[in-house]
Design an enzyme around this catalytic site. Structure first.
Site, PDB file in Angstrom:
ATOM      1  N   GLU A  47       0.846  -1.204   0.000  1.00 60.01           N
ATOM      2  CA  GLU A  47       0.000   0.000   0.000  1.00 60.01           C
ATOM      3  C   GLU A  47       0.877   1.249   0.000  1.00 60.01           C
ATOM      4  O   GLU A  47       0.585   2.224  -0.711  1.00 60.01           O
ATOM      5  CB  GLU A  47      -0.920   0.014   1.231  1.00 60.01           C
ATOM      6  CG  GLU A  47      -1.882  -1.171   1.323  1.00 60.01           C
ATOM      7  CD  GLU A  47      -1.297  -2.330   2.128  1.00 60.01           C
ATOM      8  OE1 GLU A  47      -0.065  -2.557   2.053  1.00 60.01           O
ATOM      9  OE2 GLU A  47      -2.076  -3.010   2.824  1.00 60.01           O
TER      10      GLU A  47
ATOM     11  N   CYS B 249      -0.662   0.702   7.486  1.00 56.46           N
ATOM     12  CA  CYS B 249      -1.180   0.972   6.142  1.00 56.46           C
ATOM     13  C   CYS B 249      -2.629   1.443   6.189  1.00 56.46           C
ATOM     14  O   CYS B 249      -3.058   2.223   5.328  1.00 56.46           O
ATOM     15  CB  CYS B 249      -1.043  -0.264   5.265  1.00 56.46           C
ATOM     16  SG  CYS B 249       0.669  -0.576   4.803  1.00 56.46           S
TER      17      CYS B 249
ATOM     18  N   ALA C 116      18.307 -41.594 -12.159  1.00 53.92           N
ATOM     19  CA  ALA C 116      19.691 -41.871 -12.551  1.00 53.92           C
ATOM     20  C   ALA C 116      19.763 -43.297 -13.086  1.00 53.92           C
ATOM     21  O   ALA C 116      18.859 -44.109 -12.863  1.00 53.92           O
ATOM     22  CB  ALA C 116      20.637 -41.711 -11.360  1.00 53.92           C
TER      23      ALA C 116
ATOM     24  N   ALA D 117      21.547 -47.069 -13.041  1.00 50.54           N
ATOM     25  CA  ALA D 117      21.886 -47.901 -11.888  1.00 50.54           C
ATOM     26  C   ALA D 117      23.261 -47.531 -11.338  1.00 50.54           C
ATOM     27  O   ALA D 117      23.499 -47.633 -10.133  1.00 50.54           O
ATOM     28  CB  ALA D 117      21.838 -49.381 -12.277  1.00 50.54           C
TER      29      ALA D 117
ATOM     30  N   THR E 196      23.120 -37.221  -1.653  1.00 46.57           N
ATOM     31  CA  THR E 196      23.166 -36.315  -2.806  1.00 46.57           C
ATOM     32  C   THR E 196      24.328 -35.343  -2.662  1.00 46.57           C
ATOM     33  O   THR E 196      25.051 -35.059  -3.621  1.00 46.57           O
ATOM     34  CB  THR E 196      21.837 -35.546  -2.934  1.00 46.57           C
ATOM     35  OG1 THR E 196      20.799 -36.489  -3.168  1.00 46.57           O
ATOM     36  CG2 THR E 196      21.878 -34.540  -4.076  1.00 46.57           C
TER      37      THR E 196
ATOM     38  N   ASP F 260      26.806 -35.987  -5.606  1.00 44.20           N
ATOM     39  CA  ASP F 260      26.641 -34.996  -6.670  1.00 44.20           C
ATOM     40  C   ASP F 260      27.345 -33.682  -6.366  1.00 44.20           C
ATOM     41  O   ASP F 260      27.569 -32.887  -7.269  1.00 44.20           O
ATOM     42  CB  ASP F 260      25.154 -34.694  -6.906  1.00 44.20           C
ATOM     43  CG  ASP F 260      24.439 -35.897  -7.515  1.00 44.20           C
ATOM     44  OD1 ASP F 260      25.140 -36.836  -7.922  1.00 44.20           O
ATOM     45  OD2 ASP F 260      23.202 -35.875  -7.581  1.00 44.20           O
TER      46      ASP F 260
ATOM     47  N   LEU G  14      23.774 -25.910  -6.177  1.00 42.30           N
ATOM     48  CA  LEU G  14      22.476 -25.416  -5.710  1.00 42.30           C
ATOM     49  C   LEU G  14      22.360 -23.900  -5.765  1.00 42.30           C
ATOM     50  O   LEU G  14      21.628 -23.301  -4.993  1.00 42.30           O
ATOM     51  CB  LEU G  14      22.166 -25.900  -4.281  1.00 42.30           C
ATOM     52  CG  LEU G  14      22.050 -27.412  -4.095  1.00 42.30           C
ATOM     53  CD1 LEU G  14      21.643 -27.722  -2.668  1.00 42.30           C
ATOM     54  CD2 LEU G  14      21.058 -28.024  -5.072  1.00 42.30           C
TER      55      LEU G  14
ATOM     56  N   ARG H 246      21.765 -20.241 -11.453  1.00 47.27           N
ATOM     57  CA  ARG H 246      22.630 -19.901 -12.573  1.00 47.27           C
ATOM     58  C   ARG H 246      21.790 -19.340 -13.715  1.00 47.27           C
ATOM     59  O   ARG H 246      21.693 -19.910 -14.786  1.00 47.27           O
ATOM     60  CB  ARG H 246      23.425 -21.138 -13.009  1.00 47.27           C
ATOM     61  CG  ARG H 246      24.383 -21.611 -11.917  1.00 47.27           C
ATOM     62  CD  ARG H 246      25.390 -22.633 -12.399  1.00 47.27           C
ATOM     63  NE  ARG H 246      24.834 -23.951 -12.606  1.00 47.27           N
ATOM     64  CZ  ARG H 246      24.635 -24.837 -11.635  1.00 47.27           C
ATOM     65  NH1 ARG H 246      24.924 -24.535 -10.384  1.00 47.27           N
ATOM     66  NH2 ARG H 246      24.150 -26.016 -11.908  1.00 47.27           N
TER      67      ARG H 246
END
Lengths: 324, 324
Positions: B56, B89, B167, B169, B201, B205, B209, B212
């Site tokens: 507002e 407000c 993924a 195996a 993970t 990996d 995170l 980008r």
């Protein structure tokens, strides 16, 4: 002002008619024929059950004298070979006085393969070829695959949760998808000459694999069992995906082992993916090992051709991208 | 003749504006405000980064004298509490001479919770409430969830093959989805306060995170690690889904164990399902055990709210159906 229909518009109708003849026309091709005179449809025809009458014969029977001076749109080249079951369609079109024939695809059958076109032209009929060829071949993909690749057109059906499971870890799978998806699955059965399952699915689920849709009960396809052993009464045993021959179309219904065997052999042409809006987690996966060693090899093999909601489930249809 | 816009039309715009304030407004609510006089938009505003200015105040600053006699559309009840960071407000709207205020949702914050509406009415301002309430609450679902349920709004992201694998195996998962799906995933990161992954993970990996996307690099959210142990530099450890507090929104990015933990605890509110048109077969499943004992319990929990193609991948967005 409305545009007058073009050859491609009429041919699209003939191709739509050709789909009505699936799978009953097998082992003959499913063909559609539209006879048009002065911008109006005179007659429509498609291949009858068991392959006769041919689409042109069916349409000419309706058109009668109306075929004189008309254009015939046919999804496949008119046959050039007489048989005990009827005259050659090229001759019938000439005799009926058709003045122009538009053809989507030449017939790869060595008994015709251009001879139908040549005979029409020799009789003074104007012939236009290669109109919507890809669409016509897609509409008769099962027959075409058997004709040119000497194997059946294989559809793989998977009914999974969002996380790709076909059952809970304990094997329970009734029901993952809802009634509308299951009814669609029955309609797909009616469109195939045979259904195939693996031994484990037969033993555990004892599927009836019949068409449970009003009016289509008699369209229940033959039953194939993927096994190195023998098949029970009412079933035919096939030892491998490559051993399935003499058919235009096969629907692989499961389970994960049979599905994987057909994928590993690159024998799946079409994928029906029914997906329910549920998560199972730690359940039975849809597929066993298909021999994929590198993710890069998995890409560019499947093309989405249809996607629709069936109740709260989604059906995605993919086709194998092949360079034939 | 064009219909004059109704209150619901203007409110839909105010709600759309409120979405611009996500997630920067946290821990304040993301609110949108539209000021309209004689059927024309005088000013638009939404909550600033860090929660100030309020929507507002932002709109009134633009409107100036144009607010006199105007209608203000606000997606959340104007606040009734002054603070060191600005006036209430409700008071600002009164002081600016706004003659009518249309509100989508009452503010559950006990410092307002109807007091803003009462103050406006006491000053002679016409107040209309409950216009597109559900839409407004959906647009501020993270803040609302924290406010009324004292927990964050959790989005679970899964990127799978058609057969539900994340993924091969052997663990390889670069890339399953294509660049457009990955870019969309980065945009989702930018819309969350924190991202969470499981220990496995992180170890395997080592995901960055971060966001980008050009211009959004600074929007990279906090990083949470689901672990009973300790977290490395730059990460915060949380021992269980229930232990994630003090946040409006969390994006769970994997792996199968972390995803399953949040689902088993029924702490997932929204599901982003990116699916590539590939088959893996015998790969790593998207989810571990979520404690499902009966298929019937899996149904009627997820509602499809969006579905789109991102290149050749499909994104389906589901929301948890809850009776709050």
């Amino acid at each position: 002002m409305r545009r007058a229909p073009a050859d491609t518009d009429w041919m699209a109708v003939a191709i739509a008619l050709s789909r009505r003849a699936r799978p009953g026309a097998a082992p003959n091709p499913n063909v559609g024929c539209l006879i048009v005179r002065n911008g109006r449809v005179v007659a429509r025809g498609w291949t009858g059950a068991g392959g006769r009458p041919h689409a042109e014969a069916a349409a000419l029977a309706v058109a009668g004298a109306g075929a004189r001076g008309a254009t015939a749109y046919v999804s496949l080249e008119p046959c050039a070979h007489e048989s005990m079951r009827g005259p050659a369609c090229a001759d019938s079109l000439i005799a009926a006085g058709v003045s122009r024939v538009v053809i989507a695809s030449q017939d790869p059958d060595p008994r015709t393969d251009g001879a139908g076109i040549a005979r029409l032209r020799a009789a003074g009929v104007e012939v236009v070829t290669d109109v919507l060829t890809a669409d016509a071949r897609a509409a008769m993909a099962p027959w075409w695959t058997r004709q040119v690749a000497a194997r059946p057109f294989v559809t793989l059906k998977l009914a999974t949760s969002l996380d790709g499971c076909i059952a809970l870890a304990d094997g329970s799978s009734r029901w993952i998808t809802g009634p509308r998806a299951r009814a669609h699955g029955h309609l797909e059965r009616a469109g195939h000459q045979a259904i195939l399952v693996g031994r484990r699915t037969l033993d555990i689920d004892a599927p009836r694999l019949d068409v449970r849709l009003p009016g289509l009960e008699k369209r229940s396809p033959d039953k194939l069992l993927l096994t190195r052993g023998t098949a029970p009464e009412g079933w035919a045993a096939v030892a491998s995906p490559e051993a399935v021959t003499g058919l235009d179309s096969v629907l692989v219904e499961g389970g994960a082992g049979a599905a994987a065997a057909f994928l590993a052999a690159d024998r799946v042409d079409r994928l029906l993916l029914y997906r329910a809006p549920i998560l199972i987690g730690g359940g039975r996966p849809a597929l066993g090992d298909i021999g994929l060693g590198d993710l890069a090899d998995a890409h560019d093999r499947w093309r989405l051709v249809d996607s629709r909601l069936l109740g709260s489930d989604r059906l995605d249809v993919y086709e194998r991208t092949r360079r034939d």
